[in-house]
Design a protein around this motif. Sequence first.
Motif, mmCIF file in Angstrom:
data_model
loop_
_atom_site.group_PDB
_atom_site.id
_atom_site.type_symbol
_atom_site.label_atom_id
_atom_site.label_comp_id
_atom_site.label_asym_id
_atom_site.label_seq_id
_atom_site.Cartn_x
_atom_site.Cartn_y
_atom_site.Cartn_z
ATOM 1 N N GLU A 1 0.856 -1.174 0.000
ATOM 2 C CA GLU A 1 0.000 0.000 0.000
ATOM 3 C C GLU A 1 0.896 1.229 0.000
ATOM 4 O OE1 GLU A 1 -3.813 1.922 1.221
ATOM 5 O OE2 GLU A 1 -3.408 -0.149 1.728
ATOM 6 N N GLY A 2 0.503 2.267 -0.669
ATOM 7 C CA GLY A 2 1.348 3.455 -0.695
ATOM 8 C C GLY A 2 1.093 4.354 0.494
ATOM 9 N N LYS B 1 -4.230 1.302 10.661
ATOM 10 C CA LYS B 1 -4.996 2.252 9.861
ATOM 11 C C LYS B 1 -4.727 2.113 8.365
ATOM 12 C CE LYS B 1 -7.043 6.192 11.578
ATOM 13 N NZ LYS B 1 -7.102 7.646 11.603
ATOM 14 N N ARG B 2 -3.520 1.602 8.031
ATOM 15 C CA ARG B 2 -3.192 1.483 6.602
ATOM 16 C C ARG B 2 -4.092 0.468 5.918
ATOM 17 N NH1 ARG B 2 2.916 0.986 5.143
ATOM 18 N NH2 ARG B 2 1.795 0.101 3.396
ATOM 19 N N LYS B 3 -4.273 -0.663 6.564
ATOM 20 C CA LYS B 3 -5.173 -1.695 6.023
ATOM 21 C C LYS B 3 -6.558 -1.105 5.802
ATOM 22 C CE LYS B 3 -3.633 -5.936 5.479
ATOM 23 N NZ LYS B 3 -2.581 -6.419 6.339
ATOM 24 N N GLN C 1 -7.421 1.924 5.077
ATOM 25 C CA GLN C 1 -7.569 2.759 3.898
ATOM 26 C C GLN C 1 -7.806 1.911 2.653
ATOM 27 O OE1 GLN C 1 -5.144 6.196 3.379
ATOM 28 N NE2 GLN C 1 -4.590 5.593 1.321
ATOM 29 N N ARG D 1 -0.548 7.246 2.951
ATOM 30 C CA ARG D 1 -1.923 7.476 3.359
ATOM 31 C C ARG D 1 -2.380 8.884 3.048
ATOM 32 N NH1 ARG D 1 -4.957 6.761 7.359
ATOM 33 N NH2 ARG D 1 -3.846 8.289 8.598
#
Lengths: 651, 159
Positions: free
Chosen positions: A338-339, B12-14, B16, A341
């Motif tokens: 994932e890049g 929190k990344r997951k 998103q 946020r």
Amino acid sequence: MIAEAGLAALWLAATLAGLQLLLAWLAVARGNADAARFIRPLAVAQGVLAGLAMALLIVLFLISDMSVYLVAANSHSLKPFIYKFAGAWGNHEGSMLLWVAVMSLAGGAVALFERSLDRATHFATLGAQAAISLGFYAFLLFASNPFQRLNPPAVEGQGLNPLLQDPGLAFHPPTLYFGYVGLSVAFSFAVGALLTRQVDARFARAIRPWVLGAWVLLTIGIAAGSYWAYYELGWGGWWFWDPVENASLMPWLAATALLHSASVLAARDALRAWTVMLAVVAFAMSMIGTFLVRSGILTSVHAFAVDPTRGSFILILLGLYIGGALALFAMRVHTVNEGARFDPLSREALLVVNNLLLCVILGLVLIGTLYPLLTEMLGQSVSVGPPYFNAVIGPITLVLMTALVVGPLLRWRRDESGAALRRSAPAIGAALVTLIAVLLFADRPIGWLPLLGLVMAAAVAVASVAPLWKRNLRRTPMFTYGMVIAHLGCAVSLAGMASESAFSSERLAAAAPGDSFEIAGYTVTMEGVRPYAGPNWTAMEAQLVVRRGAKVIGTARPQARYFTDPPTPTNESIQLTRWNGQLYLVLGEALENGRWQLRIWWKPFVTLIWGGAGLIALGGALALVGRVRRERKQARLARASGAEHPQEALA
Amino acid sequence: MVAVTSNRAGPKRKHQRLILVGLALAAMIGGVLLAMSALRSQAAYFYTPAEALAAKVEPGRAIRLGGMVEAGSIKRHANGTTVDFRLTDGKATVPASFTGITPDLFAENSGAVAEGAFGEDGVFRATNILAKHDERYMPREMEGIKYDPQTHQVDASGQ
């Protein structure tokens, strides 16, 4: 001899593509350094050979070699030079050869000029490009050989479809093809990056120029096609939702989304998986477009090759490439991190909204285009036309325009709603002023869709120039100007579309010499109709004097033409362009008592539609030049400081 | 700048990514639902005259009607811009009317597809006529209909 040389060049190029694929596999999967050395020269040689084959086909058309089947079937020795030249791709085989030639030349360019990728990804990309080319070589060599001989040779050719004898149309297909090919390169980059697990900002920077270039060419191609249909067919419309138009619109929509998500990836390192996915989808759309056009499976004026073999061949290629890429994507997507946020109120978030809306529009166009096929298989004939497309695409486009108003005004990563609202105030003001002005001054009731179109156009126009507010205009980077101009182009096009559909007036008349007709303050007088002879056609030509008050504005001479080879009537409409619109004049058929059918339209601000598209393309071109120049400069700086990977040194 | 932002790892990344996937799914499902409802109301159905009469297509509903323009049926009004004609598929014949410039290859004994709707009087009011575009092109829906120039017989058995 020329035809045989062309065929030989094509076979040789196909062989080199096979070799390129093999070496790329050896280099990437096995780490073979010897193989790696030869990949780039091979890609260049393959491009040159494929380009040579195309050049030889053009020569065959120019010298009207009637012993070649393709030339005899599509050309004529008396045809004007430019149409002999363009005739080389105004047919199925020639256009497929053009596609392959451009794709291979693009592969050569990737081999020569690409600097921002690491070596393994670069080789994997060239391997993927070779794999795509191989399929198309096979298609040409086994299913549609352009160099097929005709024995005995024809005495004379059958001519080119007269509708295609138009400078605009002669260069319309290659423009679109170059666009499709740019997307094929982006696809190869995506496959390469997935193979080496290098989906990151560098990958985004590498594909961006190709996507931008493809997008600019697609924009030009679609706008040119639309303008051609508008003036050549004499029916006064600029978009018909014909399957072939849709076939060019769908890759454009995907490319627009890809362009924006690649920008997010390059600038902010977010939306990694999404960008790769879009690169796959964009190329899938150009393949589906080719399939729809070339298989003749859908009703279309443009679908000139009704041949099930070819249709299934392209379908198999489509399944192989897209299915393969999607499988690869599914296997590797978990390795794509994932890049960065971002907040729900940020430029990234609005670009996500932009991407989603573009994809929804794309899906709606795709469903509408394929639906007739589906129901036909179930035994029912259905045609899906403008009523469906206008009803579903119009409103969503307006929502997309709202995103276009807000998006460029937001900051990256996170923004404050109060500040964002303050920045949007001028755009909202422009929208309100337009709304009131139209409601007060319109001379007729106007539908809610065109009304909202005009209102949104005003808001987008103001919002699109806002990023230049309080900036040092001389130090503003070129790609920022590109963005501003492209967004402004959207506003201009939208205004043209809304104005044309809301305020056009039409007169249909049976006119005898001496009759006059009033439209939108102009007086059109029919002076007479006389026969006229062109190089390979005859025509009846009307002489129409156009006045405004007592002043003569001009004389229009629309023609009803008749071509003999092949026998086809066509219509040459005339457009008188004023600053605020176009007067569109068409001569219909002869009636009794020396009267003629005459059709007159006043189309206010209709030219803005294509003018806006021109601005969009110009903006894209500026962004492309600006980006390439910056990358070059950074690469130079990095080389000077001795870093191995220039982008990393600066990141 | 890459290094700075990717340090913000954690639950929190997951989150998103999930939100993004959810949004994409919602947009796609919404799009398909919209398309389906629009297709139900807006797709123009293609009929030959016999099919249209058998299906009792109600007046005012937009359809496409395809057939041969019957020999001797084209009558132009005195105003020069309205034309009456009859479309036939060999089994049934429907009177039709069109105001505008007819396509170049609109002619008797030749195929045409008329877009429009039936009036209360049973006359088909065409808003648009698609005729053969050139010698080679024919609306796809018309493929099964054949015309014999000797006997003036229309055969739509292929439909």
